[in-house]
Enzyme design. Structure first.
Site, short mmCIF file in Angstrom:
data_model
loop_
_atom_site.label_atom_id
_atom_site.label_comp_id
_atom_site.label_asym_id
_atom_site.label_seq_id
_atom_site.Cartn_x
_atom_site.Cartn_y
_atom_site.Cartn_z
N ASP A 274 0.82 -1.21 0.00
CA ASP A 274 0.00 0.00 0.00
C ASP A 274 0.85 1.26 0.00
OD1 ASP A 274 -2.59 1.46 0.54
OD2 ASP A 274 -1.51 1.98 2.37
N GLU B 112 1.14 -0.14 -4.95
CA GLU B 112 0.37 1.08 -5.13
C GLU B 112 1.36 2.21 -4.91
OE1 GLU B 112 -3.50 3.51 -3.40
OE2 GLU B 112 -2.14 2.48 -2.02
#
EC number: 3.2.1.141
Length: 595
Positions: free
Chosen positions: A259, A292
């Site tokens: 993330d 990401e």
């Protein structure tokens, strides 16, 4: 013969014998530490070099314990493998070899076979609930399920990005053995299963690291979540690197999605992580690493990472489908078709150009990267849930335009991803939800409503009060896609549509995907693009997509036998009506494939 897996790292509780456990804690800010095991006298820990403490205690699996790091503070293990009483409760000693793996020879799937389905475990009924859904997803054509973060978070409702104990599977979802059974069942069905991990911050509730390991954080580098994690520290590097290996080796996940890595200041650590994982996993096993990264750092895609979520692709498609232009969509509003054309041809829309809302350049060039290095999607937890009212595209976009966009998503060479409920066209919102203590919950609610004050629809303070309170239980229950939607006529129609597209992808696109490269794309009308790729076997795939309101002419190179059209029409190879897609595949031996 039983097949077990265990990962032994530097941190936490390691079972040495049925009634003997070693405890290790990095607490450089503490002068002394001890292990307090329920039912036993405290066990002093030996101070070791570089801030480490260690003890061996006469306890086994199931023992509940805390670390006493100051006279007035006892804390859970930062590497706890289970937290049966939530984030502030005692940690539990786990026997990693208690689970007998049924699929012992699973080696994963090549990346090119991935069709990803993102799912929130809590909204799906916990580990058992997800397990029950897998057979249906496999039958649809999903080959990889991606679980939103599992790290223990406060309470029983959370997206997972407020986790504070990254080694402990969220207790409200089930036990460690139930999570392993979920992974095992996915493998039995021939499916990969990925885990979303958060290495850029800890949540605001239940994180005690600063009290006994202050060097864990970089006080001079603020982030949206507080002081940055200090990846210059060897112990910090090891904590997260071992966490990645723990999930991959002990729980047998087939990959990790990292993330928001733009918030990790030490980029070199990411490169080291990828290299370390590649060196440690078993030979012949497919393990995939996904990013990401708002920075569009294509260099990481050349340094051991398989792919990145393609927010540029989503944003361009969203603007074309909805006409929205506020927030980060402003960066795509002036020329969404042009941005999409570059995404299809090259991967990222921004490769060093000025990003208007940031006021600085964003991204790096993508030359030489394969098409499958980019994960394309129309919806995910962020892009739905970060909306004030959590609306899905099924209520924001014209249905036929949405069908056309799915034709592109599921038949282009970029790796497709769907979000839970999307496969039956769910209209249920997916909202941001938490279960923080009341005071923190109020701060989160008020802060979220302030976030949307700049949006036209919510400038009125009264209207802002209609934004759901993340901390209310009803916000969570309102985010669960109801099963009855899938049984209705509209749900069955969407499901059949996705099944058709995925059958075509697996039969005609996937076998050719390795080595596929873009041959260019261009805008062919307002809201319309055409793109083509040379596939790994030399075939030429071409796609025309028109999300505009008028017909457009397609270039001659959109050619070859029709693979898919929606709506079907004999004339669509030359003139594409509004809200339509046409997909053509010319085999390597065809004349069109040499054009």
């Amino acid at each position: 013969m039983r097949k077990t897996h265990a990962f032994t790292g530097s941190f936490g509780a390691t079972l040495l014998a049925p009634q003997e456990t070693r405890f290790r804690l990095w607490a450089p800010s503490s002068r002394a530490a001890s292990v307090e095991i329920e039912g036993l006298a405290p066990v002093p820990m030996d101070r070791q070099p570089d801030g480490w403490f260690q003890a061996v205690a006469p306890c086994g699996a199931g023992a509940l314990y805390r670390y006493r790091v100051a006279p007035d503070l006892a804390v859970p293990d930062p590497a706890s493998r289970a937290q049966p009483r939530d984030v502030s409760g005692p940690s539990q000693v786990i026997d990693p070899r208690a689970y007998d793996w049924q699929v012992a020879d699973w080696r994963g799937l090549p990346w090119e076979q991935a069709v990803i389905y993102e799912i929130h475990v809590g909204a799906a009924g916990g580990f058992r609930g997800v397990r029950e859904r897998l057979a249906g997803l496999a039958a649809l054509g999903i080959t990889a399920v991606e679980l939103m973060p599992l790290s223990e978070f406060p309470g029983g409702r959370n997206w997972g990005y407020d986790g504070v104990l990254p080694y402990a599977p969220e207790s409200s979802y089930g036990t460690p053995e139930e999570l392993k059974a979920l992974v095992d069942h996915a493998h039995a069905l021939g499916m990969m299963i990925f885990l979303d991990v958060v290495y850029n911050h800890f949540g605001p509730e239940g994180n005690f690291l600063g009290a006994y390991a202050a060097p864990f954080f970089h006080a001079g580098r603020p982030t949206p979540w507080g002081d940055a994690i200090d990846f210059r520290q060897p112990a910090v590097q090891a904590y997260f690197m071992e966490n990645a290996l723990y999930w991959l080796m002990e729980y047998r996940f087939d990959g990790l999605r990292l993330d928001a890595v733009q918030a990790i200041g030490e980029r070199d650590w990411l490169v080291d992580l990828a290299a370390h994982v590649r060196a440690r996993v078993e030979s012949g096993r497919h393990v995939h690493l996904i990013l990401e990264n708002e920075n569009n750092d294509s260099g990481l895609l050349r340094a051991g990472f398989d792919a990145q979520w393609n927010d540029d692709g989503h944003n361009a498609l969203h603007v074309l489908l909805t006409g929205e232009s506020e927030g980060y969509y402003a960066n795509f509003a002036a020329d969404p078709a042009g941005r999409l054309a570059r995404v299809l041809a090259e991967g990222f829309a921004f490769q060093g150009e000025m990003f208007p809302t940031l006021g600085r350049p964003r991204g790096m060039e993508t030359a030489g990267l394969r098409a499958s290095a980019f994960i394309l999607f129309l919806q995910n937890h962020d892009q739905i849930g970060n909306r004030a009212l959590g609306e899905r595209l099924t209520v924001l976009a014209p249905p036929q335009a949405l069908r056309a966009a799915y034709g592109l998503l599921l038949l282009s060479p970029q790796i497709p991803m769907l979000f839970m409920g999307e496969e039956w066209g769910s209209r249920q919102p997916f909202l941001y939800f938490t279960s923080h203590p009341p005071a923190l919950g109020q701060i989160v609610r008020d802060g979220r409503r302030r976030e949307f004050a700049a949006f036209a629809h919510f400038r009125d303070p009264v209207r802002r009060q209609t934004i759901p309170d993340p901390n209310q239980p009803e916000t969570f229950t309102a985010s669960i896609p109801p099963a009855h939607e899938a049984e209705q006529a509209e749900g069955r129609a969407w499901h059949g549509f996705f099944a058709t597209l995925l059958r075509l992808r697996h039969a005609r696109i996937t076998p050719r995907l390795r080595g596929a490269r873009g041959l260019g794309a261009r805008v062919v009308g307002r809201g319309a693009v055409a793109a083509r790729w040379r596939m790994g076997d030399g075939a030429i795939l071409s796609i025309g997509l028109n999300l505009g309101s008028g017909p457009v002419d397609l270039p001659d190179w959109v050619a070859g036998p029709v693979l898919f059209q929606d709506p079907p029409s004999a004339d669509m190879a030359r003139r594409l009506p509004p809200h339509a897609v046409t997909v053509h595949l010319a085999e390597a031996g065809d004349g069109a494939a040499h054009g």
